[in-house]
Enzyme design. Structure first.
Site, short mmCIF file in Angstrom:
data_model
loop_
_atom_site.label_atom_id
_atom_site.label_comp_id
_atom_site.label_asym_id
_atom_site.label_seq_id
_atom_site.Cartn_x
_atom_site.Cartn_y
_atom_site.Cartn_z
N HIS A 1 -2.08 -4.63 -10.67
CA HIS A 1 -2.78 -3.47 -11.25
C HIS A 1 -3.05 -3.70 -12.73
O HIS A 1 -2.19 -4.25 -13.43
CB HIS A 1 -1.94 -2.20 -11.08
CG HIS A 1 -1.82 -1.77 -9.65
ND1 HIS A 1 -2.73 -0.92 -9.05
CD2 HIS A 1 -0.94 -2.13 -8.68
CE1 HIS A 1 -2.38 -0.76 -7.77
NE2 HIS A 1 -1.31 -1.49 -7.52
N GLY B 1 -1.28 2.23 -7.28
CA GLY B 1 -1.96 2.43 -8.56
C GLY B 1 -1.35 3.59 -9.33
O GLY B 1 -1.22 3.54 -10.56
N CYS C 1 -4.65 6.16 -4.86
CA CYS C 1 -4.07 4.82 -4.69
C CYS C 1 -2.59 4.93 -5.02
O CYS C 1 -2.23 5.17 -6.18
CB CYS C 1 -4.76 3.82 -5.62
SG CYS C 1 -4.02 2.16 -5.57
N GLU D 1 -10.14 0.13 -6.38
CA GLU D 1 -9.20 -0.74 -5.68
C GLU D 1 -9.77 -2.13 -5.36
O GLU D 1 -10.92 -2.25 -4.93
CB GLU D 1 -8.75 -0.09 -4.36
CG GLU D 1 -7.77 1.04 -4.53
CD GLU D 1 -7.02 1.35 -3.25
OE1 GLU D 1 -6.83 0.42 -2.45
OE2 GLU D 1 -6.62 2.51 -3.07
N CYS E 1 0.88 -1.19 0.00
CA CYS E 1 0.00 0.00 0.00
C CYS E 1 0.90 1.23 0.00
O CYS E 1 1.60 1.47 0.98
CB CYS E 1 -0.91 -0.01 1.23
SG CYS E 1 -1.99 1.44 1.33
N1 LIG Z 1 -6.37 -2.21 -2.55
C1 LIG Z 1 -4.95 -2.55 -2.74
C2 LIG Z 1 -4.15 -2.31 -1.44
C3 LIG Z 1 -4.02 -0.83 -1.09
C4 LIG Z 1 -3.36 -0.04 -2.18
C5 LIG Z 1 -3.55 1.47 -2.15
N2 LIG Z 1 -4.40 1.99 -1.10
C6 LIG Z 1 -2.21 2.17 -2.21
O1 LIG Z 1 -2.08 3.31 -1.71
O2 LIG Z 1 -1.28 1.59 -2.82
C7 LIG Z 1 -4.83 -4.03 -3.14
O3 LIG Z 1 -5.75 -4.79 -2.80
O4 LIG Z 1 -3.81 -4.39 -3.74
#
Ligand SMILES: N[C@H](CCC[C@H](N)C(=O)O)C(=O)O
Length: 287
Positions: free
Chosen positions: A172, A233, A230, A221, A75
């Site tokens: 991603h 992302g 994100c 997400e 994250c």
């Molecule tokens: N939902 C993402 C995890 C959090 C990523 C995001 N909140 C960031 O800042 O990178 C996943 O399941 O891979």
């Protein structure tokens, strides 16, 4: 138990941050989901857990739980909140730390101006390692990238979108759209997230090119839905844009919740993520 937590966000991507060094934490997925619930719990996109690392080369271990209760590998926005939290709580006397995650080691650094820069590691670009199933699928080469056709079932109709697939430790799928404000994020985001070619599901990115060093981005997400920003992302979108020959590092990224900046010098090199982290309030909850 009475759980102490700190509510934080990074460009509007919000977190419940928990000191698991001074508190014993052993929650079930249902309890993580409860903590993330915006009506019955505290409410956040992710829960971030701070632990001591067992690795000699790391200061801390960083565990991440999506609001659906599932544990994930990485994250980016959370890593900025993480370093601000451990500095503010006096859990370290350093402003640049090494953090063990499920996806490897990252290195967030708290700058004097309060912004935070994170070495997010090198992107993983082999589709099979994202993971993404390319069996019987023909990709379209563009620059150094390959665009993969995803067929989506939309109310009986079939629609095909072309995505780049990139892992920042977490998966991603990034597509280019003409305008993020009118992109069908709520409609196609869940279909991409749960597409059968992504065995671990995927975060779905929608990127609008402003110029070669500036994009707008929305991300649906995995395990959460659309967030205001994100971090991983953002890294994945810029890596895809550079590999497609459409972007030049560094790139400014406008997310709905704020602005992030990405630097990436090419394959095998780390992606640098810079952006804000804000402490909103301290709290306690019976769980
Ligand atoms: N939902 C993402 C995890 C959090 C990523 C995001 N909140 C960031 O800042 O990178 C996943 O399941 O891979």
């Amino acid at each position: 138990m009475k759980l102490k937590f700190t509510k934080m966000h990074g460009a509007g991507n919000d977190f419940v941050v928990i000191d698991a060094i001074n508190q014993k934490i052993d929650f079930t997925p249902a309890q993580w989901k409860h903590l993330g619930d915006r009506r019955f719990g505290v409410g956040a996109d992710q829960m971030l857990v701070v632990e001591k690392s067992t690795r000699p080369d790391c200061d801390f271990r960083y565990r991440i739980f999506n609001s659906d209760g599932g544990e994930v590998e990485q994250c980016g926005n959370g890593s900025r909140a993480f370093v601000k939290f451990v500095v503010e709580k006096g859990l370290t006397d350093r402003k640049s730390i090494s953090v063990e995650t499920m996806a490897g080691v990252i290195a967030p650094r708290l700058e004097d101006d309060g912004s935070i820069t994170v070495d997010m590691g090198a992107p993983i670009l082999e589709p099979e390692q994202v993971p993404f199933d390319t069996e019987n699928l023909t990709g379209v080469k563009e620059g150094r990238d390959t665009l993969w056709p995803l067929t989506l079932e939309l109310a009986g109709d079939k629609e095909t979108v072309l995505v780049s697939v990139v892992s920042m430790g977490n998966p991603h799928a990034v597509q280019i759209v003409s305008d993020v404000d009118t992109a069908p994020v709520e409609l196609t985001g869940p279909l991409i997230e749960n597409h059968p070619r992504f065995p671990r599901r995927v975060n779905a990115g929608f990127m609008q090119l402003v110029n070669r060093q500036h994009i707008r981005l929305r991300v649906f997400e995995r395990g959460v839905g659309e967030t205001l920003a994100c971090g991983t992302g953002t890294c994945a979108a810029v890596v895809a844009g550079i590999r497609r020959g459409l972007l030049d590092s560094p790139v400014k990224v406008d997310a709905r919740g704020g602005q992030l900046s990405i630097t990436w010098e090419g394959e095998g090199k780390p992606v640098w993520l810079t952006g804000p982290a804000v402490t909103v309030y301290e709290g306690e909850i019976e769980i």
